[in-house]
Design an enzyme around this catalytic site. Structure first.
Site, PDB file in Angstrom:
ATOM      1  N   ASP A   8      78.043  55.916  85.878  1.00 42.82           N
ATOM      2  CA  ASP A   8      76.609  55.869  85.363  1.00 42.82           C
ATOM      3  C   ASP A   8      75.932  54.442  85.536  1.00 42.82           C
ATOM      4  O   ASP A   8      74.647  54.302  85.365  1.00 42.82           O
ATOM      5  CB  ASP A   8      76.266  56.456  83.422  1.00 42.82           C
ATOM      6  CG  ASP A   8      77.503  55.409  83.210  1.00 42.82           C
ATOM      7  OD1 ASP A   8      77.542  54.205  83.740  1.00 42.82           O
ATOM      8  OD2 ASP A   8      77.576  55.957  81.999  1.00 42.82           O
ATOM      9  N   HIS A  48      76.684  51.101  79.978  1.00 38.58           N
ATOM     10  CA  HIS A  48      77.266  51.243  78.797  1.00 38.58           C
ATOM     11  C   HIS A  48      78.182  50.071  78.276  1.00 38.58           C
ATOM     12  O   HIS A  48      79.684  49.955  78.470  1.00 38.58           O
ATOM     13  CB  HIS A  48      77.234  52.401  78.171  1.00 38.58           C
ATOM     14  CG  HIS A  48      75.867  53.119  78.146  1.00 38.58           C
ATOM     15  ND1 HIS A  48      76.325  54.521  79.341  1.00 38.58           N
ATOM     16  CD2 HIS A  48      74.532  53.758  78.121  1.00 38.58           C
ATOM     17  CE1 HIS A  48      75.160  55.278  79.044  1.00 38.58           C
ATOM     18  NE2 HIS A  48      74.353  55.025  78.909  1.00 38.58           N
ATOM     19  N   ASP A 100      81.815  50.733  83.218  1.00 40.26           N
ATOM     20  CA  ASP A 100      80.688  52.141  82.793  1.00 40.26           C
ATOM     21  C   ASP A 100      78.869  50.906  82.336  1.00 40.26           C
ATOM     22  O   ASP A 100      79.314  49.998  82.303  1.00 40.26           O
ATOM     23  CB  ASP A 100      81.274  52.269  81.594  1.00 40.26           C
ATOM     24  CG  ASP A 100      79.901  54.186  81.048  1.00 40.26           C
ATOM     25  OD1 ASP A 100      80.543  54.976  81.303  1.00 40.26           O
ATOM     26  OD2 ASP A 100      78.999  53.167  80.582  1.00 40.26           O
ATOM     27  N   HIS A 122      82.689  54.578  73.450  1.00 37.16           N
ATOM     28  CA  HIS A 122      82.619  53.565  72.236  1.00 37.16           C
ATOM     29  C   HIS A 122      83.497  54.312  70.940  1.00 37.16           C
ATOM     30  O   HIS A 122      83.169  53.918  70.019  1.00 37.16           O
ATOM     31  CB  HIS A 122      81.106  55.126  72.596  1.00 37.16           C
ATOM     32  CG  HIS A 122      79.981  53.889  73.773  1.00 37.16           C
ATOM     33  ND1 HIS A 122      79.716  53.354  74.059  1.00 37.16           N
ATOM     34  CD2 HIS A 122      79.430  55.372  74.412  1.00 37.16           C
ATOM     35  CE1 HIS A 122      78.963  53.482  75.111  1.00 37.16           C
ATOM     36  NE2 HIS A 122      79.088  54.234  75.987  1.00 37.16           N
TER      37      HIS A 122
END
Length: 336
Positions: free
Chosen positions: A246, A161, A159, A122
């Protein structure tokens, strides 16, 4: 597998209530201790110039000074302590080690997996966010290109996200291919099918934003039907996996349905794609916040590179996920 690890990464401690806890690495180590053939490597940290190759110099200085002053709340989700600067340099160093080892031909039981934290995907060029300060995979990719070790690098991000930071750093570049499978509507809210890169990088960014509930069949189809033809065309010298766990069906902060066995299948699929391009292959840890699911999934990936053949998923891709695949294929000219 050979795992990059440093106890220095445990010193980055954003607090007992924060999901990105040092216990993540402790749980992984504890699970791997029960397996044979696991080796650990403590790579050197990067120096600040390597961080500046992927990030804005003013931001890197601001991050260093923020930690030197004791750290604190960078944003509502992203917390630093004094030790975070050194942990972030060490985490990025593990990613660079993984890239170097992969390009040196490490494979099979020696396949590199960088177990660094804080995670990175991120972190945009000029800011920290989403638990991330330095973009580990991006720094590793940039270092390999700058050092002449690789001309073309691919980063596949599974991931849950979207890796907005990696996309931000490379979206106008044609020498880095970034592909992400993530949950639509989840933080940070980016990564739609129409985000395909700009300028020289047009077509080198690929985003599959699946609806909640997508599981093993949809993830495997993303690799087989979207990533595989595009990666075959791109022809990377190095393929790095931004490996967050995740999207697991039992992870506490997502609503996806990837199984522990499914991560083994995904790892095997991407290994085979790297082999087809004669590319180096390695992993860089991102998220994953259920300690059991995180450690069990990484253990399964480790077993794949020790010779285990993971069980292919049963069932078909549901209509909602199929529509996403069709949309992304169309955006990248794969339906003709």
């Amino acid at each position: 597998m050979r795992f990059g690890y440093s106890a220095e990464c445990l010193e980055h401690d954003p607090g007992s209530r924060h999901p990105e806890s040092p216990d993540r690495l402790r749980a992984i180590r504890q699970a791997l201790a029960k397996r044979h053939g696991v080796e650990y490597v403590e790579a050197d940290p990067i120096d600040e110039s390597a961080a500046r190759a992927a990030h804005d110099a003013d931001y890197v200085r601001e991050f260093r000074e923020f930690c030197a002053s004791g750290g604190g709340q960078w944003d509502p989700d992203t917390v630093a302590v004094e030790a975070t600067w050194d942990a972030a340099l060490r985490s990025a160093g593990q990613a660079v080690w993984a890239a170097e080892a992969a390009l040196d031909g490490a494979s099979g039981r020696e396949t590199p997996f960088a177990l660094g934290r804080p995670p990175g995907h991120h972190a945009v060029a000029d800011d920290a966010m989403g638990f991330c300060f330095l973009n580990n995979a991006a720094i590793a990719a940039e270092a390999m290109i700058d050092d002449g070790r690789a001309e073309r690098v691919a980063i596949v991000d599974w991931d849950v996200h979207h890796g907005n930071g990696t996309q931000d750093i490379f979206e106008d570049r044609g020498d880095v291919f970034y592909a992400s499978i993530h949950e639509r509507g989840l933080y940070p809210g980016t990564g739609e099918a129409g985000e395909i890169g700009t300028g020289d990088g047009e077509g080198a960014t690929v985003n599959l934003a699946y609806p909640s509930g997508a599981g093993d069949p949809a993830y495997v189809a993303a690799i087989d039907e979207v990533f595989a033809p595009l990666l075959d065309e791109f022809g990377p010298d190095l393929l790095l996996v931004s490996a967050g766990f995740d999207a697991h069906e039992h992870d506490p902060i997502s609503r996806m349905s990837v199984s522990t066995e499914g991560y083994g299948v995904l790892a095997a699929r991407l290994r085979d794609l790297a082999d087809r391009s004669d590319a180096g292959f390695g992993f860089v840890l991102e998220g994953g916040y259920g300690l059991d699911t995180l450690s069990e999934s990484i253990t399964t990936v480790n077993e794949v590179f020790g010779g285990y053949d993971p069980v292919e998923p049963e069932g078909s891709v549901d209509d909602r996920a199929r529509s996403v695949i069709d949309e992304v294929r169309a955006a990248h000219g794969l339906n003709g």
